[in-house]
Design a protein around this motif. Sequence first.
Motif, PDB file in Angstrom:
ATOM      1  N   ALA A  45       4.490  53.901   0.649  1.00 43.08           N
ATOM      2  CA  ALA A  45       4.037  54.617  -0.546  1.00 43.08           C
ATOM      3  C   ALA A  45       5.215  54.912  -1.476  1.00 43.08           C
ATOM      4  N   LEU A  46       6.316  55.387  -0.919  1.00 44.56           N
ATOM      5  CA  LEU A  46       7.491  55.716  -1.723  1.00 44.56           C
ATOM      6  C   LEU A  46       8.109  54.476  -2.367  1.00 44.56           C
ATOM      7  N   LYS A  47       8.024  53.360  -1.661  1.00 41.52           N
ATOM      8  CA  LYS A  47       8.604  52.107  -2.146  1.00 41.52           C
ATOM      9  C   LYS A  47       7.941  51.630  -3.443  1.00 41.52           C
ATOM     10  N   THR A  48       6.722  52.093  -3.723  1.00 46.22           N
ATOM     11  CA  THR A  48       6.015  51.653  -4.932  1.00 46.22           C
ATOM     12  C   THR A  48       6.453  52.400  -6.195  1.00 46.22           C
ATOM     13  N   LEU A  49       7.269  53.442  -6.049  1.00 46.06           N
ATOM     14  CA  LEU A  49       7.722  54.193  -7.220  1.00 46.06           C
ATOM     15  C   LEU A  49       8.634  53.311  -8.078  1.00 46.06           C
ATOM     16  N   PRO A  50       8.359  53.200  -9.376  1.00 45.43           N
ATOM     17  CA  PRO A  50       9.115  52.275 -10.227  1.00 45.43           C
ATOM     18  C   PRO A  50      10.584  52.639 -10.408  1.00 45.43           C
ATOM     19  N   PHE A  51      10.952  53.887 -10.179  1.00 45.92           N
ATOM     20  CA  PHE A  51      12.329  54.321 -10.382  1.00 45.92           C
ATOM     21  C   PHE A  51      13.159  54.294  -9.100  1.00 45.92           C
ATOM     22  N   VAL A  52      12.560  53.882  -7.972  1.00 52.72           N
ATOM     23  CA  VAL A  52      13.280  53.817  -6.695  1.00 52.72           C
ATOM     24  C   VAL A  52      13.883  52.430  -6.518  1.00 52.72           C
ATOM     25  N   ASP A  53      15.187  52.407  -6.257  1.00 49.00           N
ATOM     26  CA  ASP A  53      15.906  51.156  -6.034  1.00 49.00           C
ATOM     27  C   ASP A  53      15.813  50.732  -4.569  1.00 49.00           C
ATOM     28  N   ARG A  54      16.143  51.665  -3.666  1.00 48.27           N
ATOM     29  CA  ARG A  54      16.036  51.388  -2.236  1.00 48.27           C
ATOM     30  C   ARG A  54      15.825  52.697  -1.481  1.00 48.27           C
ATOM     31  N   ILE A  55      15.402  52.578  -0.218  1.00 48.33           N
ATOM     32  CA  ILE A  55      15.124  53.748   0.618  1.00 48.33           C
ATOM     33  C   ILE A  55      15.805  53.560   1.962  1.00 48.33           C
ATOM     34  N   ASP A  56      16.553  54.586   2.372  1.00 41.74           N
ATOM     35  CA  ASP A  56      17.118  54.640   3.719  1.00 41.74           C
ATOM     36  C   ASP A  56      16.294  55.658   4.500  1.00 41.74           C
ATOM     37  N   THR A  57      16.087  55.411   5.800  1.00 37.65           N
ATOM     38  CA  THR A  57      15.282  56.338   6.598  1.00 37.65           C
ATOM     39  C   THR A  57      16.080  56.910   7.754  1.00 37.65           C
ATOM     40  N   ASP A  58      15.755  58.141   8.092  1.00 31.82           N
ATOM     41  CA  ASP A  58      16.280  58.819   9.271  1.00 31.82           C
ATOM     42  C   ASP A  58      15.056  59.334  10.024  1.00 31.82           C
ATOM     43  N   LEU A  59      14.538  58.512  10.922  1.00 30.31           N
ATOM     44  CA  LEU A  59      13.295  58.850  11.613  1.00 30.31           C
ATOM     45  C   LEU A  59      13.424  60.069  12.512  1.00 30.31           C
ATOM     46  N   ASN A  60      14.622  60.334  13.047  1.00 31.13           N
ATOM     47  CA  ASN A  60      14.807  61.507  13.905  1.00 31.13           C
ATOM     48  C   ASN A  60      14.572  62.805  13.150  1.00 31.13           C
ATOM     49  N   ASN A  61      14.915  62.820  11.867  1.00 27.08           N
ATOM     50  CA  ASN A  61      14.753  64.024  11.044  1.00 27.08           C
ATOM     51  C   ASN A  61      13.616  63.886  10.036  1.00 27.08           C
ATOM     52  N   THR A  62      12.808  62.861  10.176  1.00 26.20           N
ATOM     53  CA  THR A  62      11.715  62.543   9.239  1.00 26.20           C
ATOM     54  C   THR A  62      12.177  62.640   7.784  1.00 26.20           C
ATOM     55  N   THR A  63      13.327  62.058   7.516  1.00 24.25           N
ATOM     56  CA  THR A  63      13.934  62.113   6.189  1.00 24.25           C
ATOM     57  C   THR A  63      14.036  60.719   5.590  1.00 24.25           C
ATOM     58  N   PHE A  64      13.728  60.645   4.312  1.00 22.30           N
ATOM     59  CA  PHE A  64      13.855  59.413   3.537  1.00 22.30           C
ATOM     60  C   PHE A  64      14.866  59.686   2.430  1.00 22.30           C
ATOM     61  N   VAL A  65      15.851  58.817   2.296  1.00 20.34           N
ATOM     62  CA  VAL A  65      16.813  58.952   1.202  1.00 20.34           C
ATOM     63  C   VAL A  65      16.443  57.906   0.162  1.00 20.34           C
ATOM     64  N   LEU A  66      15.998  58.399  -0.997  1.00 21.12           N
ATOM     65  CA  LEU A  66      15.576  57.540  -2.096  1.00 21.12           C
ATOM     66  C   LEU A  66      16.753  57.353  -3.044  1.00 21.12           C
ATOM     67  N   HIS A  67      17.167  56.127  -3.250  1.00 21.42           N
ATOM     68  CA  HIS A  67      18.225  55.821  -4.208  1.00 21.42           C
ATOM     69  C   HIS A  67      17.543  55.355  -5.491  1.00 21.42           C
ATOM     70  N   PHE A  68      17.876  56.007  -6.602  1.00 17.84           N
ATOM     71  CA  PHE A  68      17.207  55.719  -7.863  1.00 17.84           C
ATOM     72  C   PHE A  68      17.916  54.632  -8.651  1.00 17.84           C
ATOM     73  N   LYS A  69      17.134  53.895  -9.422  1.00 18.21           N
ATOM     74  CA  LYS A  69      17.689  52.878 -10.309  1.00 18.21           C
ATOM     75  C   LYS A  69      18.488  53.579 -11.404  1.00 18.21           C
TER      76      LYS A  69
END
Length: 184
Positions: A45-69
């Motif tokens: 779902a997050l990957k479909t955002l037009p301003f997101v360049d890439r996403i890193d995940t940390d599944l242990n902490n349920t955290t997504f790091v969104l890098h913006f264009k």
Amino acid sequence: MKAIIIALSLLAGIQFSASAQQYKKAALQAAGLTCAMCSNATFKALKTLPFVDRIDTDLNNTTFVLHFKPGSAVNLDQIKSKVENAGFSVAKLTVTASFDKVKIENDAHINFAGQTLHFMNVQPQVLQGDKDITVIDKDFISAKSFKSYSAKTSMPCYKTGTMADCCKPANGAASDKRVYHVTI
């Protein structure tokens, strides 16, 4: 010829200063994720955002790091909506923003990257360079945290999220512009 060079120099300066204040990335902690399929649904779902360049995940902490264009307009409400549409909620959203000598103080509104930020529970300071700010609006934090921050401000816009409740434009007209409440 000299006038053209000066005009081009000024234009380059304007373009540089306009891009100086921008969101660079966000650390999103999602609530309710119980398995890898839940994380995958949120990631997609997050990957479909037009301003997101890439996403890193940390599944242990349920955290997504969104890098913006670079230079893109980031919409924090769209991030929240994507998480909610995947069936989960935002537990915390911390955004790394690039500031250029921005003076802040408690309960001050500033224009940043085409949005209005209302700083709460902060000391007077000047922000320079990359700083992490946490969005503390309802549905971006827990109900307990929201209640705690509500007690720290007398500004009614914190509960409604609109400038009409605490700020009026110079012409006296009310504004429905979205206000993001943040802290450092």
